[in-house]
Design an enzyme around this catalytic site. Sequence first.
Site, PDB file in Angstrom:
ATOM      1  N   HIS A  59       0.768  -1.307  -0.068  1.00 53.42           N
ATOM      2  CA  HIS A  59       0.031  -0.126   0.063  1.00 53.42           C
ATOM      3  C   HIS A  59       0.792   1.160   0.069  1.00 53.42           C
ATOM      4  O   HIS A  59       1.156   1.707   0.938  1.00 53.42           O
ATOM      5  CB  HIS A  59      -0.857  -0.019   1.449  1.00 53.42           C
ATOM      6  CG  HIS A  59      -1.936   1.081   1.000  1.00 53.42           C
ATOM      7  ND1 HIS A  59      -3.238   0.990   1.972  1.00 53.42           N
ATOM      8  CD2 HIS A  59      -2.034   2.071   0.576  1.00 53.42           C
ATOM      9  CE1 HIS A  59      -3.972   1.845   1.614  1.00 53.42           C
ATOM     10  NE2 HIS A  59      -3.107   2.684   0.991  1.00 53.42           N
ATOM     11  N   HIS A  61       1.509   5.202  -2.236  1.00 55.30           N
ATOM     12  CA  HIS A  61       1.137   6.079  -3.372  1.00 55.30           C
ATOM     13  C   HIS A  61       2.298   6.801  -3.628  1.00 55.30           C
ATOM     14  O   HIS A  61       3.101   7.467  -2.923  1.00 55.30           O
ATOM     15  CB  HIS A  61       0.274   7.122  -2.579  1.00 55.30           C
ATOM     16  CG  HIS A  61      -1.016   6.793  -1.943  1.00 55.30           C
ATOM     17  ND1 HIS A  61      -2.225   6.536  -2.506  1.00 55.30           N
ATOM     18  CD2 HIS A  61      -1.201   6.112  -0.635  1.00 55.30           C
ATOM     19  CE1 HIS A  61      -2.950   6.097  -1.705  1.00 55.30           C
ATOM     20  NE2 HIS A  61      -2.692   5.881  -0.664  1.00 55.30           N
ATOM     21  N   ARG A  63       2.274   8.728  -6.661  1.00 57.39           N
ATOM     22  CA  ARG A  63       1.966  10.130  -7.207  1.00 57.39           C
ATOM     23  C   ARG A  63       2.187  10.257  -8.720  1.00 57.39           C
ATOM     24  O   ARG A  63       2.183  11.478  -9.276  1.00 57.39           O
ATOM     25  CB  ARG A  63       2.532  11.009  -6.391  1.00 57.39           C
ATOM     26  CG  ARG A  63       2.616  10.967  -4.975  1.00 57.39           C
ATOM     27  CD  ARG A  63       1.147  11.011  -4.546  1.00 57.39           C
ATOM     28  NE  ARG A  63       0.895  11.167  -3.069  1.00 57.39           N
ATOM     29  CZ  ARG A  63      -0.369  11.012  -2.290  1.00 57.39           C
ATOM     30  NH1 ARG A  63      -1.242  10.504  -3.096  1.00 57.39           N
ATOM     31  NH2 ARG A  63      -0.217  11.427  -1.021  1.00 57.39           N
ATOM     32  N   HIS A 181     -10.453   0.060   1.432  1.00 57.67           N
ATOM     33  CA  HIS A 181     -10.064   1.358   2.385  1.00 57.67           C
ATOM     34  C   HIS A 181     -11.723   1.262   3.127  1.00 57.67           C
ATOM     35  O   HIS A 181     -12.529   2.022   2.137  1.00 57.67           O
ATOM     36  CB  HIS A 181      -9.773   2.544   1.815  1.00 57.67           C
ATOM     37  CG  HIS A 181      -9.681   3.890   2.421  1.00 57.67           C
ATOM     38  ND1 HIS A 181      -8.638   4.708   2.468  1.00 57.67           N
ATOM     39  CD2 HIS A 181     -10.761   4.540   2.944  1.00 57.67           C
ATOM     40  CE1 HIS A 181      -9.032   5.736   3.341  1.00 57.67           C
ATOM     41  NE2 HIS A 181     -10.453   5.758   3.709  1.00 57.67           N
ATOM     42  N   HIS A 234      -5.464  -0.357   6.141  1.00 59.25           N
ATOM     43  CA  HIS A 234      -4.787   0.300   6.870  1.00 59.25           C
ATOM     44  C   HIS A 234      -6.049   0.160   8.205  1.00 59.25           C
ATOM     45  O   HIS A 234      -6.306   1.323   8.573  1.00 59.25           O
ATOM     46  CB  HIS A 234      -4.512   1.699   6.753  1.00 59.25           C
ATOM     47  CG  HIS A 234      -5.241   2.142   5.565  1.00 59.25           C
ATOM     48  ND1 HIS A 234      -6.721   2.303   5.987  1.00 59.25           N
ATOM     49  CD2 HIS A 234      -5.011   2.798   4.560  1.00 59.25           C
ATOM     50  CE1 HIS A 234      -7.223   2.934   4.750  1.00 59.25           C
ATOM     51  NE2 HIS A 234      -6.409   3.343   4.024  1.00 59.25           N
ATOM     52  N   ASP A 307       1.200   2.772   3.693  1.00 62.37           N
ATOM     53  CA  ASP A 307       0.226   3.807   3.466  1.00 62.37           C
ATOM     54  C   ASP A 307       1.204   4.937   3.258  1.00 62.37           C
ATOM     55  O   ASP A 307       0.780   5.833   3.495  1.00 62.37           O
ATOM     56  CB  ASP A 307      -0.911   4.039   4.405  1.00 62.37           C
ATOM     57  CG  ASP A 307      -2.173   5.115   3.564  1.00 62.37           C
ATOM     58  OD1 ASP A 307      -1.943   5.049   2.531  1.00 62.37           O
ATOM     59  OD2 ASP A 307      -2.757   5.092   4.334  1.00 62.37           O
ATOM     60  N   HIS A 311       3.537  14.455   0.483  1.00 65.92           N
ATOM     61  CA  HIS A 311       3.058  15.453   0.118  1.00 65.92           C
ATOM     62  C   HIS A 311       4.336  16.440   0.107  1.00 65.92           C
ATOM     63  O   HIS A 311       5.431  16.185   0.616  1.00 65.92           O
ATOM     64  CB  HIS A 311       1.911  15.922   1.046  1.00 65.92           C
ATOM     65  CG  HIS A 311       0.853  15.105   0.880  1.00 65.92           C
ATOM     66  ND1 HIS A 311      -0.222  15.137  -0.224  1.00 65.92           N
ATOM     67  CD2 HIS A 311       0.104  14.304   1.904  1.00 65.92           C
ATOM     68  CE1 HIS A 311      -1.066  14.196   0.171  1.00 65.92           C
ATOM     69  NE2 HIS A 311      -1.095  13.842   1.259  1.00 65.92           N
TER      70      HIS A 311
HETATM   71 ZN   LIG Z   1      -6.656   4.187   2.383  1.00 64.99          ZN
END
Ligand SMILES: [Zn+2]
Length: 423
Positions: A59, A61, A63, A181, A234, A307, A311
């Site tokens: 899991h 991200h 981007r 999720h 999560h 997760d 940013h």
């Molecule tokens: Zn999530």
Amino acid sequence: MSHPELVIRKAVWKGEEVDLLVADGKILDVIPSSDAMYEGAEVVAARGLLLMPSFTDVHTHLREPGFEYKEDIASGLKAAVHGGFSNIMCMANTDPVNDNAVVTDEMLRRAKTAFPEGGPRLFPIGALTKGLAGEELSPMHEMAEAGCAAFSNDGLPIKNSELFRRAMEYGSDTGKPIIDHCEDPYLAPAVGVNEGEVSSVLGLGAQPDVAEAAQVARDLLMAEYLDMHIHLAHISCRKSVDLIAWAKKRRVKVTAETCPHYLLLTEEALHGYNSDTKVNPPLRTADDVEALLAGIKDGTIDMFATDHAPHAAHEKEVEFMNAPCGISGLDSALSLTWSLVADGKITFETFVRMWTTAPCETFDLPLNSFKKGDPADFFLFDPSDEWVLNSKNMHSKGKNTPFRGQTLKGRVISHFLSGKKIV
Ligand SMILES: [Zn+2]
């Protein structure tokens, strides 16, 4: 015996000093340590270092495409391999959304460009619905063929239970797991704050744990009714752990993950309004942490995941209520969860299983269990090395983590993938 090209000498594996022999990028053997000579082989001295199979993160991200200023596939994979990971599953909330094989292909192409000689493997997670809009199913078969390892509607869970049922049925034909999720969006918007004492003291809008648990319950009932597998992302609270334990007793095909921050922080971390503590689902209470640890011990919670949600600084450095949710996790996840082993909260075996066997078996990914013929994916770990997590030593573009400035113990010294030294 074929001839080893690489020998890792006197590393510690399961409490024993061993030599690891690698040939053709695969594990040749793990044998009690000796001073045997291997002509032509590269020998790496590893005394005092722990030998670990490379980790899998189901899991993250990354981007890209669309938000490369937060992270791109190259920087995400670099952070991964420095953090001890060889297999990375990345979520679909890119721009464009990964809801068709063209985007999947492009993600895989960029991963290959980042590590043309071989490196950490990327396994995209396809969107369950087109544009993550929760209205029309995406073409899961062609995406599975293109290389998606699972499907999920990511942070925009499907509200319509009938559509979710169809998504599970259609998805199960591809043989790839569905990841949910769990969050009932009607029970308050996702604001990254747990509803309770701390939220009322701080005067922040908040979401109760029942928003997560209500949807966990729906998914478990659905998985039981359809007799299909569901993977729950999560997990953060006691209510969800209790529900999953109930379902596992009924032999529902469910697997679940939790993240380092839900085990090491509570909502108390929000005092001071540090937006790096803002994450979805939110940090919960000490009681929830206790339930998660118990759930890990008894097997209710199957695996860890980061997760990883990077940013840009300018996005997080705003008023708490306006900041996006997420923690940049790939650089620190291993050391943070290692602290649970060092503190006696989980065993070494559980630690390794939760980062390797459990995710690889659930999502059918390459696994090194140090058996002959396994991919020679492993790293050497110094459990006594102390280091301070800071913006400079993080390889991810996202420096947003509440653990910044903290002294962490244990570090990846070198990382080999298919027998080749990457770090
Ligand atoms: Zn999530």
